[in-house]
Design an enzyme around this catalytic site. Sequence first.
Site, short mmCIF file in Angstrom:
data_model
loop_
_atom_site.label_atom_id
_atom_site.label_comp_id
_atom_site.label_asym_id
_atom_site.label_seq_id
_atom_site.Cartn_x
_atom_site.Cartn_y
_atom_site.Cartn_z
N LYS A 179 0.85 -1.19 0.00
CA LYS A 179 0.00 0.00 0.00
C LYS A 179 0.88 1.23 0.00
O LYS A 179 1.82 1.33 0.80
CB LYS A 179 -0.88 0.01 1.27
CG LYS A 179 -1.83 1.19 1.32
CD LYS A 179 -3.08 0.93 0.53
CE LYS A 179 -3.88 2.19 0.22
NZ LYS A 179 -3.42 2.87 -1.04
N GLN B 7 7.25 3.95 3.83
CA GLN B 7 5.85 3.53 3.88
C GLN B 7 5.67 2.25 4.70
O GLN B 7 4.64 2.06 5.35
CB GLN B 7 5.36 3.31 2.43
CG GLN B 7 3.86 3.37 2.25
CD GLN B 7 3.33 4.78 2.13
OE1 GLN B 7 3.87 5.60 1.41
NE2 GLN B 7 2.25 5.08 2.85
N LYS C 98 5.53 3.42 8.33
CA LYS C 98 4.35 4.27 8.51
C LYS C 98 3.09 3.41 8.55
O LYS C 98 2.26 3.56 9.45
CB LYS C 98 4.28 5.24 7.32
CG LYS C 98 3.13 6.22 7.38
CD LYS C 98 2.88 6.92 6.04
CE LYS C 98 4.11 7.62 5.48
NZ LYS C 98 3.77 8.51 4.34
N LYS D 104 5.41 1.68 -3.11
CA LYS D 104 5.32 3.03 -3.68
C LYS D 104 5.59 2.92 -5.16
O LYS D 104 6.27 1.99 -5.61
CB LYS D 104 6.38 3.94 -3.04
CG LYS D 104 6.07 5.41 -3.19
CD LYS D 104 5.16 5.88 -2.07
CE LYS D 104 4.71 7.31 -2.23
NZ LYS D 104 4.04 7.79 -1.02
N GLY E 224 -2.69 8.29 -4.32
CA GLY E 224 -2.00 9.48 -4.84
C GLY E 224 -0.75 9.83 -4.05
O GLY E 224 -0.46 9.28 -2.99
N ASP E 225 0.02 10.74 -4.61
CA ASP E 225 1.17 11.39 -3.96
C ASP E 225 1.39 12.66 -4.81
O ASP E 225 0.45 13.13 -5.46
CB ASP E 225 2.39 10.46 -3.94
CG ASP E 225 3.49 10.95 -2.98
OD1 ASP E 225 3.38 10.68 -1.77
OD2 ASP E 225 4.45 11.59 -3.44
N THR F 99 -4.46 13.60 5.13
CA THR F 99 -3.04 13.74 5.46
C THR F 99 -2.80 15.04 6.22
O THR F 99 -2.15 15.06 7.28
CB THR F 99 -2.17 13.69 4.20
OG1 THR F 99 -2.54 12.54 3.43
CG2 THR F 99 -0.70 13.61 4.55
N ASN G 27 -2.25 19.08 -2.08
CA ASN G 27 -3.25 18.40 -1.25
C ASN G 27 -2.92 18.48 0.24
O ASN G 27 -3.76 18.86 1.06
CB ASN G 27 -3.37 16.94 -1.71
CG ASN G 27 -4.23 16.13 -0.76
OD1 ASN G 27 -3.72 15.49 0.15
ND2 ASN G 27 -5.52 16.19 -0.95
N SER H 126 -6.85 5.76 3.70
CA SER H 126 -6.90 4.84 2.55
C SER H 126 -7.28 3.44 3.02
O SER H 126 -8.06 2.74 2.37
CB SER H 126 -5.53 4.77 1.87
OG SER H 126 -5.34 5.88 1.01
P1 NDP Z 1 0.79 17.77 -4.51
O1 NDP Z 1 1.24 17.37 -5.85
O2 NDP Z 1 -0.67 17.97 -4.27
O3 NDP Z 1 1.53 19.09 -4.04
C1 NDP Z 1 2.91 19.15 -3.96
C2 NDP Z 1 3.31 20.54 -3.52
O4 NDP Z 1 4.70 20.52 -3.19
C3 NDP Z 1 3.15 21.59 -4.60
O5 NDP Z 1 2.87 22.83 -4.02
C4 NDP Z 1 4.52 21.58 -5.28
O6 NDP Z 1 4.85 22.78 -5.95
C5 NDP Z 1 5.42 21.38 -4.10
N1 NDP Z 1 6.64 20.69 -4.56
C6 NDP Z 1 6.73 19.45 -5.09
N2 NDP Z 1 7.98 19.16 -5.45
C7 NDP Z 1 8.69 20.26 -5.13
C8 NDP Z 1 10.05 20.58 -5.24
N3 NDP Z 1 10.93 19.71 -5.77
N4 NDP Z 1 10.45 21.79 -4.78
C9 NDP Z 1 9.56 22.67 -4.25
N5 NDP Z 1 8.25 22.41 -4.12
C10 NDP Z 1 7.83 21.24 -4.56
O7 NDP Z 1 1.37 16.65 -3.51
P2 NDP Z 1 0.90 16.28 -2.03
O8 NDP Z 1 0.41 17.49 -1.32
O9 NDP Z 1 0.03 15.10 -2.12
O10 NDP Z 1 2.27 15.78 -1.39
C11 NDP Z 1 3.14 16.64 -0.66
C12 NDP Z 1 4.06 15.83 0.20
O11 NDP Z 1 3.29 15.06 1.13
C13 NDP Z 1 4.94 14.80 -0.53
O12 NDP Z 1 6.17 14.68 0.16
C14 NDP Z 1 4.16 13.50 -0.37
O13 NDP Z 1 5.01 12.37 -0.47
C15 NDP Z 1 3.64 13.68 1.04
N6 NDP Z 1 2.47 12.88 1.42
C16 NDP Z 1 1.33 12.90 0.67
C17 NDP Z 1 0.23 12.17 1.07
C18 NDP Z 1 -1.06 12.22 0.33
O14 NDP Z 1 -2.00 11.58 0.79
N7 NDP Z 1 -1.19 12.96 -0.76
C19 NDP Z 1 0.28 11.32 2.26
C20 NDP Z 1 1.51 11.42 3.02
C21 NDP Z 1 2.55 12.17 2.58
P3 NDP Z 1 4.95 22.81 -7.58
O15 NDP Z 1 3.52 22.79 -8.03
O16 NDP Z 1 5.66 24.06 -7.90
O17 NDP Z 1 5.70 21.57 -7.98
O1 2IT Z 2 3.03 8.93 1.48
C1 2IT Z 2 1.88 8.49 1.68
O2 2IT Z 2 1.57 7.96 2.75
C2 2IT Z 2 0.89 8.64 0.61
N1 2IT Z 2 1.19 9.22 -0.43
C3 2IT Z 2 -0.48 8.04 0.76
C4 2IT Z 2 -0.47 6.58 0.43
C5 2IT Z 2 -1.82 5.91 0.40
O3 2IT Z 2 -1.81 4.74 0.00
O4 2IT Z 2 -2.84 6.49 0.74
#
Ligand code: NDP
Ligand code: 2IT
Length: 456
Positions: A100, A121, A124, A136, A175-176, A220, A251, A388
């Site tokens: 997952k 992961q 976690k 992943k 997603g991520d 998250t 997100n 999830s």
């Molecule tokens: P999104 O794609 O929705 O948003 C990512 C954000 O981070 C954007 O604002 C983006 O800006 C910025 N970003 C990404 N890469 C870079 C970079 N190299 N330098 C600067 N800014 C950057 O992703 P999420 O919000 O889903 O994910 C954000 C973080 O949270 C990640 O580390 C992800 O692994 C983690 N995460 C996500 C989960 C989920 O359920 N979605 C769960 C747990 C952790 P720009 O548009 O300019 O690229």
């Molecule tokens: O980093 C993370 O925990 C996620 N991107 C969410 C993974 C999931 O399966 O919901």
Amino acid sequence: MPSTTTTERTTTAWLAALEQRIERRDPGEPEFHQAVREVLETLAPVFDARPELREARVMERIAEPERQILFRVVWQDDQGRTQVNRGFRVEFNSALGPYKGGLRFHPSVNLGIVKFLGFEQIFKNALTGLGIGGGKGGSDFDPRGRSDAEVMRFCQAFMTELHRHLGENTDVPAGDIGVGGREIGYLFGQYRRITNRWEAGVLTGKGIGWGGSQTRTEATGYGNVLFTSEMLKVRGEDLEGQRVTVSGSGNVAIYTAEKAQALGAHVLTVSDSGGYVIDEKGLDLELLKQIKEVERGRVSDYAERRGGSARYITGGSVWDVPSDVALPSATQNELTEADALNLVRGGVKAVSEGANMPTTPEAVRVLQAAGVAFGPGKAANAGGVATSALEMSQNAARTSWPFERVEEELAGVMRRIHDTAYETAERYGRSGDYVAGANLAGFERVADAMLAQGLI
Ligand code: NDP
Ligand code: 2IT
């Protein structure tokens, strides 16, 4: 006691040698090595207490993915040109349940990054207590500037290969970065078309009308704020009236800001890869959501449309803004040692990771040495994957729960994760160290399951 000191030294030396072997075996994967190092550094107490785990080489086994899938993704852009990308899925560990973990679409994605994320992961997901293994995946596809039709064709091509490795009891992506509701929709549609099965539990983060769970979008960010509140509670504080800085504007960042505001915090910042916004009046979340979720715009657009209270700073670091609580929610290694020193100078009380590994190891050391409450991503951002798992439960039962029920379950999971990390740190003599607590607790759950299941 000299004998204990000797054992500790031996264990630490053995762990360091193990780390070197892992690094030599797969050179050129710095993020994966960093994630492994950060775990190994904290595990000596459990190997001292339980030599059978060392004997059974459980850590060597965990650091080696069960399966790694790399594939070609060919699709056509709107101009009719052929595009070639690379797809990844690392099925890391299934001792506790089906693989997952999310899919990341970003030009920086490579095997080392997918392995770091998959490795994190495992622990976690173990901490959630919800019966999910770790995996992943993703692609170096860059969705930025692509039309909906291009994103759809890419997702269809990606799933055309990936589908044979998935299943509700086998491997369940979500997603991520770069993968949200739109992409999950296209991926699910293609999976269904190829397999001729309504197998809702094969992907999570689905739309509410077709098998998705309430609260998954928010989970998250909400979860990280709940975790932060638990850390503050231990210190006799809460979020009311605190100045909060958030990085990212996707997100995780948006729903982090939403929950922090709901708990009375003053949320000052968001950012993207171009720069950051500081909004002294506190963020206008309706405007931010309109720009980011509907128009897929930039934070600079937010500053322009917000008027007087918001300033956009090109480049620079969001961590230059002094705050009581900092919640990194963008990407790995975005909060450096210099940033941590800045935050400490500004009086920060808590830093909690919404993103995966956003704080560099040097920065973690600075924060912990200064007595800042530090929530590691494995624990603090587990609310997304936990929800999830709740989506999978609802899918298996062919039911759906109301928002309040899922939110309540999420709050319970985050409280339990906090308490588990806190108590495990205490038990191993690392009081207040949530990094050690989360790693030790997550590792023990996975290791015990692996031992019980034989040579796997
Ligand atoms: P999104 O794609 O929705 O948003 C990512 C954000 O981070 C954007 O604002 C983006 O800006 C910025 N970003 C990404 N890469 C870079 C970079 N190299 N330098 C600067 N800014 C950057 O992703 P999420 O919000 O889903 O994910 C954000 C973080 O949270 C990640 O580390 C992800 O692994 C983690 N995460 C996500 C989960 C989920 O359920 N979605 C769960 C747990 C952790 P720009 O548009 O300019 O690229
Ligand atoms: O980093 C993370 O925990 C996620 N991107 C969410 C993974 C999931 O399966 O919901």
